[in-house]
Motif scaffolding. Sequence first.
Motif, PDB file in Angstrom:
ATOM      1  N   CYS A   1     -64.973  21.288   6.945  1.00 13.40           N
ATOM      2  CA  CYS A   1     -64.246  21.811   5.781  1.00 13.40           C
ATOM      3  C   CYS A   1     -64.708  23.242   5.511  1.00 13.40           C
ATOM      4  CB  CYS A   1     -64.531  20.942   4.553  1.00 13.40           C
ATOM      5  SG  CYS A   1     -63.602  21.510   3.123  1.00 13.40           S
TER       6      CYS A   1
ATOM      7  N   PHE B   1     -69.507  22.170  -5.677  1.00 15.88           N
ATOM      8  CA  PHE B   1     -70.324  20.962  -5.862  1.00 15.88           C
ATOM      9  C   PHE B   1     -70.553  20.201  -4.561  1.00 15.88           C
ATOM     10  CE2 PHE B   1     -65.816  20.090  -6.747  1.00 15.88           C
ATOM     11  CZ  PHE B   1     -65.544  19.157  -5.759  1.00 15.88           C
TER      12      PHE B   1
ATOM     13  N   VAL C   1     -70.195  18.676   1.866  1.00 13.62           N
ATOM     14  CA  VAL C   1     -69.525  18.446   3.154  1.00 13.62           C
ATOM     15  C   VAL C   1     -69.504  19.661   4.098  1.00 13.62           C
ATOM     16  CG1 VAL C   1     -67.263  17.931   4.185  1.00 13.62           C
ATOM     17  CG2 VAL C   1     -68.197  16.440   2.434  1.00 13.62           C
ATOM     18  N   PRO C   2     -69.208  20.874   3.597  1.00 13.79           N
ATOM     19  CA  PRO C   2     -69.214  22.002   4.520  1.00 13.79           C
ATOM     20  C   PRO C   2     -70.575  22.204   5.212  1.00 13.79           C
ATOM     21  CG  PRO C   2     -68.097  22.592   2.497  1.00 13.79           C
ATOM     22  CD  PRO C   2     -68.743  21.257   2.252  1.00 13.79           C
TER      23      PRO C   2
ATOM     24  N   ARG D   1     -62.101  25.472  -6.876  1.00 11.89           N
ATOM     25  CA  ARG D   1     -60.996  24.624  -6.410  1.00 11.89           C
ATOM     26  C   ARG D   1     -59.740  25.425  -6.081  1.00 11.89           C
ATOM     27  NH1 ARG D   1     -61.522  19.963  -4.077  1.00 11.89           N
ATOM     28  NH2 ARG D   1     -59.591  19.161  -4.936  1.00 11.89           N
TER      29      ARG D   1
HETATM   30 FE1  SF4 Z   1     -64.066  20.284   1.362  1.00 10.78          FE
HETATM   31 FE2  SF4 Z   1     -63.916  20.545  -1.349  1.00 10.78          FE
HETATM   32 FE3  SF4 Z   1     -63.225  18.195  -0.150  1.00 10.78          FE
HETATM   33 FE4  SF4 Z   1     -65.800  18.956  -0.239  1.00 10.78          FE
HETATM   34  S1  SF4 Z   1     -64.478  18.437  -2.002  1.00 10.78           S
HETATM   35  S2  SF4 Z   1     -64.726  18.125   1.556  1.00 10.78           S
HETATM   36  S3  SF4 Z   1     -65.631  21.224   0.026  1.00 10.78           S
HETATM   37  S4  SF4 Z   1     -62.196  20.219   0.048  1.00 10.78           S
END
Ligand code: SF4
Length: 447
Positions: free
Chosen positions: A165, A171, A174-175, A282
């Motif tokens: 991502c 917050f 994941v990235p 966002r």
């Molecule tokens: Fe990507 Fe945002 Fe989803 Fe986390 S919440 S996986 S940063 S889109």
Amino acid sequence: MSQNAPPRYVHLETFGCQMNEYDSELVRSLLKRDGYEFTEDRERADVILMNTCAIRENAHNKIYFELGELKAIKKQRSLVVGVLGCMAQNLKDELTKSQPLVDILAGPDAYRRLPMLISDALQSQERGLHRKGLAVDLSEYETYDDVLPERNDGVNAWIAVMRGCDNFCSFCVVPYTRGRERSRDPEGIVREAEQIVAQGFKQITLLGQNVNSYRSGNWDFARLITAVADVPGIERVRFTSPHPKDFPPALLEAVADHPHICKHIHLPLQAGSDRILDLMNRTYTAREYRALVDRIRSMRPDIVLTTDIICGFSSETDAEFDETRRLLENLRFHAAYIFKYSERKHTIAARKFPDDVSEATKTERVTQLFDLQRRISLERNREYLGMTVPVLVDGDAKRSSSQAKGKTDGNITVVWDKTELSSAPGALLPLSIYDASASTLYAHRSQ
Ligand code: SF4
Ligand code: 5AD
């Protein structure tokens, strides 16, 4: 593994999201290729692997608890313990230092190296050594395109169409645990969909951390999902999780009009205050989000929309929380997953914004939204009373094997008595809804 050696048994446990379930299918495939056998029984295993999640603190706590249990087993016999996935990636230093029982750490892009890591660990243990195997490099390219997942469910098959991502919501970890966005090539995905249908699966769920930002050459997500839904014999196609920023008209039309694309969109909102949405990075305002919901519903009034909300993000005031509450009340989702903000190491928020909303306030806000949403979900589900809807059979209900369960096109769980109608998983049945709770519809055989 050497040809003549007795088989080694691996026990694999999966925590977290559907992408982790899918990754465990990849891991099973990679290890079986190398001669490993799998067992459900921890006691029988030579190797115990845990595919972990890092999204919130309670995900970590579960793993630390499991590691505590494994410590006791490892005192009694030789055992290789591996931590895979997001937590391995994010907490590599901490886990190496504080958890001596962990022999292997492998992040989400390193699963091809698992056979080698496991065989090294087994050999090192046989020699009385305790070397740790570490594979935590993130890749810009790894999509496991050529690895056919070892799928175990007979109704739904997952296909990860993209990984990683690039959104960097402030917050979100994941990235950092899954790295940069990369998409698989569309031809391979459509070929896999054809194989899946030939194996008898009725439903395909396209997966990605940010699934609708899929892009490969001149293929975007709208084109991809249409090509998959066009595969002859496929009943239902779903996708998760999309970001509200990537819904071009072609994708909305595909969802609204294609008979095999399910009429359900999970559309994470996160917060209803523009200041908080901005801090969260966002990239949309509450008004823009609401406009998207209106557009979707005007195209398809029967669509099921669900969402994610975070309560108590850094500096969220009572008034800002109230904006979220009012928007949730106003948008009337069929379901919402509501979370307390949990600060994650390495994220933008952890570096820039203090986690300054008290635990008590977070709990109070989550409870308020939970109660509100339960009332709305019940009202929404009661709209189905008296209707006959197509239900794809999953199998036995959770509570009792005398009941069966399945899903509506909109992904709502339906339960019925097997004495009414017994049916094999994968069958598509018209069922008549006679009762509803906030989470479940109850059905009879339709007359
Ligand atoms: Fe990507 Fe945002 Fe989803 Fe986390 S919440 S996986 S940063 S889109
Ligand atoms: N704290 C609480 N919830 C989070 N989510 C992601 N990161 C966090 C966090 N640090 C939630 C978001 C996302 C869902 C998968 O998990 O709502 O959409």
